[in-house]
Design a protein around this motif. Structure first.
Motif, PDB file in Angstrom:
ATOM      1  N   LEU A   1       0.811  -1.221   0.000  1.00  0.00           N
ATOM      2  CA  LEU A   1       0.000   0.000   0.000  1.00  0.00           C
ATOM      3  C   LEU A   1       0.842   1.267   0.000  1.00  0.00           C
ATOM      4  N   LEU A   2       2.069   1.163   0.469  1.00  0.00           N
ATOM      5  CA  LEU A   2       2.951   2.331   0.535  1.00  0.00           C
ATOM      6  C   LEU A   2       3.771   2.526  -0.736  1.00  0.00           C
ATOM      7  N   GLY A   3       3.295   1.970  -1.833  1.00  0.00           N
ATOM      8  CA  GLY A   3       3.943   2.209  -3.117  1.00  0.00           C
ATOM      9  C   GLY A   3       4.572   0.986  -3.751  1.00  0.00           C
ATOM     10  N   GLY A   4       4.575  -0.133  -3.051  1.00  0.00           N
ATOM     11  CA  GLY A   4       5.234  -1.325  -3.589  1.00  0.00           C
ATOM     12  C   GLY A   4       4.308  -2.318  -4.254  1.00  0.00           C
ATOM     13  N   GLY A   5       3.133  -1.873  -4.634  1.00  0.00           N
ATOM     14  CA  GLY A   5       2.142  -2.784  -5.203  1.00  0.00           C
ATOM     15  C   GLY A   5       2.605  -3.517  -6.445  1.00  0.00           C
ATOM     16  N   LEU A   6       3.283  -2.830  -7.328  1.00  0.00           N
ATOM     17  CA  LEU A   6       3.760  -3.473  -8.551  1.00  0.00           C
ATOM     18  C   LEU A   6       4.793  -4.555  -8.227  1.00  0.00           C
ATOM     19  N   GLY A   7       5.693  -4.256  -7.317  1.00  0.00           N
ATOM     20  CA  GLY A   7       6.673  -5.260  -6.895  1.00  0.00           C
ATOM     21  C   GLY A   7       6.007  -6.461  -6.248  1.00  0.00           C
ATOM     22  N   GLY A   8       4.938  -6.204  -5.496  1.00  0.00           N
ATOM     23  CA  GLY A   8       4.192  -7.291  -4.873  1.00  0.00           C
ATOM     24  C   GLY A   8       3.492  -8.162  -5.896  1.00  0.00           C
TER      25      GLY A   8
ATOM     26  N   GLY B   1      -0.097   5.466  -8.203  1.00  0.00           N
ATOM     27  CA  GLY B   1      -0.229   6.125  -9.502  1.00  0.00           C
ATOM     28  C   GLY B   1      -0.986   7.443  -9.392  1.00  0.00           C
ATOM     29  N   ILE B   2      -2.046   7.445  -8.622  1.00  0.00           N
ATOM     30  CA  ILE B   2      -2.821   8.670  -8.400  1.00  0.00           C
ATOM     31  C   ILE B   2      -1.971   9.715  -7.679  1.00  0.00           C
TER      32      ILE B   2
ATOM     33  N   TYR C   1       0.676  11.087  -9.985  1.00  0.00           N
ATOM     34  CA  TYR C   1       0.122  11.979 -11.008  1.00  0.00           C
ATOM     35  C   TYR C   1      -0.260  13.340 -10.439  1.00  0.00           C
ATOM     36  N   TYR C   2      -0.949  13.330  -9.315  1.00  0.00           N
ATOM     37  CA  TYR C   2      -1.474  14.592  -8.765  1.00  0.00           C
ATOM     38  C   TYR C   2      -0.474  15.358  -7.914  1.00  0.00           C
ATOM     39  N   TYR C   3       0.368  14.657  -7.209  1.00  0.00           N
ATOM     40  CA  TYR C   3       1.246  15.319  -6.249  1.00  0.00           C
ATOM     41  C   TYR C   3       2.732  15.217  -6.600  1.00  0.00           C
ATOM     42  N   GLY C   4       3.019  14.566  -7.676  1.00  0.00           N
ATOM     43  CA  GLY C   4       4.420  14.404  -8.048  1.00  0.00           C
ATOM     44  C   GLY C   4       5.134  13.396  -7.175  1.00  0.00           C
ATOM     45  N   PHE C   5       4.312  12.559  -6.498  1.00  0.00           N
ATOM     46  CA  PHE C   5       4.914  11.526  -5.656  1.00  0.00           C
ATOM     47  C   PHE C   5       4.546  10.209  -6.211  1.00  0.00           C
TER      48      PHE C   5
END
Length: 86
Positions: free
Chosen positions: A43-50, A78-79, A82-86
């Protein structure tokens, strides 16, 4: 390359590696990585790796909540990217 790019690369590689380590530990009936850690990192950004780790190592594939959580992590990161540059 921005810091958020490096973060996403590191967190995805970390979760991918953790999935492989956990699979090996499962085969040996050894101490395992807690599921909450795997899910939280997804959930903290590693979804693709998971998701890639699930397919590559054939690990946690019977647990639908892992796939759903990792997919949600991909969408959320991804959201945010896209929106926050993070």
């Amino acid at each position: 390359m921005a810091i958020q790019d490096i973060y996403l690369i590191v967190v995805n590689l970390a979760l991918f590696g953790m999935m492989g380590i956990d699979k090996e530990k499962a085969k040996k009936h050894a101490w395992r990585i807690p599921e909450k850690n795997l899910l939280l990192l997804g959930l903290l950004g590693g979804g693709l790796g998971g998701l890639l780790g699930m397919r590559f190592f054939r690990h946690k594939t019977k647990h639908t909540y892992f796939a759903v959580t990792y997919f949600a992590g991909v969408i959320l990161s991804g959201i945010a990217y896209y929106y926050y540059g993070f």
